[in-house]
Design a protein around this motif. Structure first.
Motif, PDB file in Angstrom:
ATOM      1  N   ARG A 140      -4.506  -1.132 -10.378  1.00 12.55           N
ATOM      2  CA  ARG A 140      -3.738  -0.750  -9.205  1.00 12.55           C
ATOM      3  C   ARG A 140      -2.355  -1.202  -9.461  1.00 12.55           C
ATOM      4  O   ARG A 140      -1.401  -1.166  -9.020  1.00 12.55           O
ATOM      5  CB  ARG A 140      -4.279  -1.393  -7.950  1.00 12.55           C
ATOM      6  CG  ARG A 140      -5.143  -0.446  -7.193  1.00 12.55           C
ATOM      7  CD  ARG A 140      -5.464  -1.054  -5.882  1.00 12.55           C
ATOM      8  NE  ARG A 140      -5.767   0.000  -4.954  1.00 12.55           N
ATOM      9  CZ  ARG A 140      -6.132  -0.214  -3.746  1.00 12.55           C
ATOM     10  NH1 ARG A 140      -6.223  -1.421  -3.279  1.00 12.55           N
ATOM     11  NH2 ARG A 140      -6.409   0.766  -2.938  1.00 12.55           N
ATOM     12  N   SER A 186       3.992   5.566  -5.427  1.00  9.15           N
ATOM     13  CA  SER A 186       4.201   5.482  -6.883  1.00  9.15           C
ATOM     14  C   SER A 186       3.246   6.423  -7.608  1.00  9.15           C
ATOM     15  O   SER A 186       3.586   6.983  -8.643  1.00  9.15           O
ATOM     16  CB  SER A 186       4.019   4.043  -7.386  1.00  9.15           C
ATOM     17  OG  SER A 186       2.658   3.667  -7.403  1.00  9.15           O
ATOM     18  N   GLU A 187       2.066   6.624  -7.040  1.00  6.67           N
ATOM     19  CA  GLU A 187       1.087   7.536  -7.626  1.00  6.67           C
ATOM     20  C   GLU A 187       1.502   8.998  -7.430  1.00  6.67           C
ATOM     21  O   GLU A 187       1.197   9.846  -8.263  1.00  6.67           O
ATOM     22  CB  GLU A 187      -0.298   7.305  -7.004  1.00  6.67           C
ATOM     23  CG  GLU A 187      -0.894   5.951  -7.297  1.00  6.67           C
ATOM     24  CD  GLU A 187      -1.295   5.788  -8.750  1.00  6.67           C
ATOM     25  OE1 GLU A 187      -1.883   6.721  -9.321  1.00  6.67           O
ATOM     26  OE2 GLU A 187      -1.015   4.711  -9.312  1.00  6.67           O
ATOM     27  N   TRP A 237       7.942  -2.054  -7.512  1.00  4.78           N
ATOM     28  CA  TRP A 237       6.483  -1.951  -7.418  1.00  4.78           C
ATOM     29  C   TRP A 237       5.842  -2.455  -8.712  1.00  4.78           C
ATOM     30  O   TRP A 237       4.889  -3.216  -8.681  1.00  4.78           O
ATOM     31  CB  TRP A 237       6.045  -0.521  -7.124  1.00  4.78           C
ATOM     32  CG  TRP A 237       4.588  -0.293  -7.413  1.00  4.78           C
ATOM     33  CD1 TRP A 237       4.065   0.516  -8.367  1.00  4.78           C
ATOM     34  CD2 TRP A 237       3.480  -0.921  -6.771  1.00  4.78           C
ATOM     35  NE1 TRP A 237       2.692   0.433  -8.354  1.00  4.78           N
ATOM     36  CE2 TRP A 237       2.311  -0.449  -7.386  1.00  4.78           C
ATOM     37  CE3 TRP A 237       3.362  -1.850  -5.749  1.00  4.78           C
ATOM     38  CZ2 TRP A 237       1.031  -0.864  -6.998  1.00  4.78           C
ATOM     39  CZ3 TRP A 237       2.091  -2.263  -5.362  1.00  4.78           C
ATOM     40  CH2 TRP A 237       0.944  -1.767  -5.980  1.00  4.78           C
ATOM     41  N   GLU A 257       0.831  -1.211   0.000  1.00  2.00           N
ATOM     42  CA  GLU A 257       0.000   0.000   0.000  1.00  2.00           C
ATOM     43  C   GLU A 257       0.864   1.259   0.000  1.00  2.00           C
ATOM     44  O   GLU A 257       0.561   2.220  -0.697  1.00  2.00           O
ATOM     45  CB  GLU A 257      -0.930   0.020   1.210  1.00  2.00           C
ATOM     46  CG  GLU A 257      -2.109  -0.906   1.086  1.00  2.00           C
ATOM     47  CD  GLU A 257      -3.043  -0.842   2.288  1.00  2.00           C
ATOM     48  OE1 GLU A 257      -2.624  -0.354   3.366  1.00  2.00           O
ATOM     49  OE2 GLU A 257      -4.187  -1.288   2.145  1.00  2.00           O
ATOM     50  N   TRP A 312       2.421   1.592  -3.449  1.00  2.00           N
ATOM     51  CA  TRP A 312       1.384   1.975  -4.413  1.00  2.00           C
ATOM     52  C   TRP A 312       1.070   3.472  -4.271  1.00  2.00           C
ATOM     53  O   TRP A 312       1.061   4.209  -5.258  1.00  2.00           O
ATOM     54  CB  TRP A 312       0.125   1.138  -4.199  1.00  2.00           C
ATOM     55  CG  TRP A 312      -1.068   1.692  -4.909  1.00  2.00           C
ATOM     56  CD1 TRP A 312      -1.232   1.819  -6.258  1.00  2.00           C
ATOM     57  CD2 TRP A 312      -2.241   2.225  -4.318  1.00  2.00           C
ATOM     58  NE1 TRP A 312      -2.450   2.393  -6.533  1.00  2.00           N
ATOM     59  CE2 TRP A 312      -3.089   2.651  -5.353  1.00  2.00           C
ATOM     60  CE3 TRP A 312      -2.661   2.382  -3.000  1.00  2.00           C
ATOM     61  CZ2 TRP A 312      -4.334   3.217  -5.117  1.00  2.00           C
ATOM     62  CZ3 TRP A 312      -3.908   2.945  -2.775  1.00  2.00           C
ATOM     63  CH2 TRP A 312      -4.721   3.353  -3.825  1.00  2.00           C
ATOM     64  N   ARG A 314       3.448  -5.626  -8.863  1.00  2.00           N
ATOM     65  CA  ARG A 314       2.073  -5.387  -9.335  1.00  2.00           C
ATOM     66  C   ARG A 314       1.748  -6.274 -10.535  1.00  2.00           C
ATOM     67  O   ARG A 314       0.687  -6.899 -10.595  1.00  2.00           O
ATOM     68  CB  ARG A 314       1.880  -3.921  -9.704  1.00  2.00           C
ATOM     69  CG  ARG A 314       0.448  -3.617 -10.152  1.00  2.00           C
ATOM     70  CD  ARG A 314       0.308  -2.223 -10.671  1.00  2.00           C
ATOM     71  NE  ARG A 314       1.095  -2.101 -11.896  1.00  2.00           N
ATOM     72  CZ  ARG A 314       1.442  -0.957 -12.454  1.00  2.00           C
ATOM     73  NH1 ARG A 314       1.102   0.172 -11.887  1.00  2.00           N
ATOM     74  NH2 ARG A 314       2.131  -0.934 -13.555  1.00  2.00           N
TER      75      ARG A 314
END
Length: 113
Positions: A113, A32-33, A93, A26, A29, A97
């Motif tokens: 995601r 990374s955004e 990541w 989490e 993620w 993913r």
């Protein structure tokens, strides 16, 4: 269940097993955004609904692994720790993913995601 489960399990050898935890995934993620801007621990805590202990233990481990970088910043007169994903963290990541999406059958690179 994916058709080629054996190949997917074999591919798991390319994934850093120390990264496979819900909290660490989490955090990666979310960061990374956010890209280079990163987020403070306070922002991550609120956004991911984590306790201080869980958050800081996992942030520390991700920094040690080289997946995050941290720096001190001053915000509203307070010195805070800002965390951002490193290029190595972003690559890991994406690898994790992709593997998880294959395992779950949600389309590999097209997973949302």
């Amino acid at each position: 269940m994916p058709d080629d489960l054996i190949a997917i399990v074999e591919e798991s050898e390319d994934v850093n097993s120390a990264l496979i935890s819900r909290v660490r995934l989490e955090i990666l993620w979310a960061l990374s955004e956010l890209g280079e801007d990163g987020a403070t621990a306070r922002q991550l805590k609120a956004g991911l609904n984590l306790s201080d202990g869980v958050l800081y233990a996992n942030l520390k481990k991700l920094v040690e692994m080289g997946y995050l970088r941290s720096e001190k910043v001053t915000l509203e007169g307070k010195e805070l720790e800002l965390y951002a994903i490193t290029p190595e963290g972003l690559a890991e990541w994406r690898r994790v993913r992709s593997w998880l999406c294959k395992l779950l059958g949600c389309g590999g690179e097209t997973c949302e995601r």
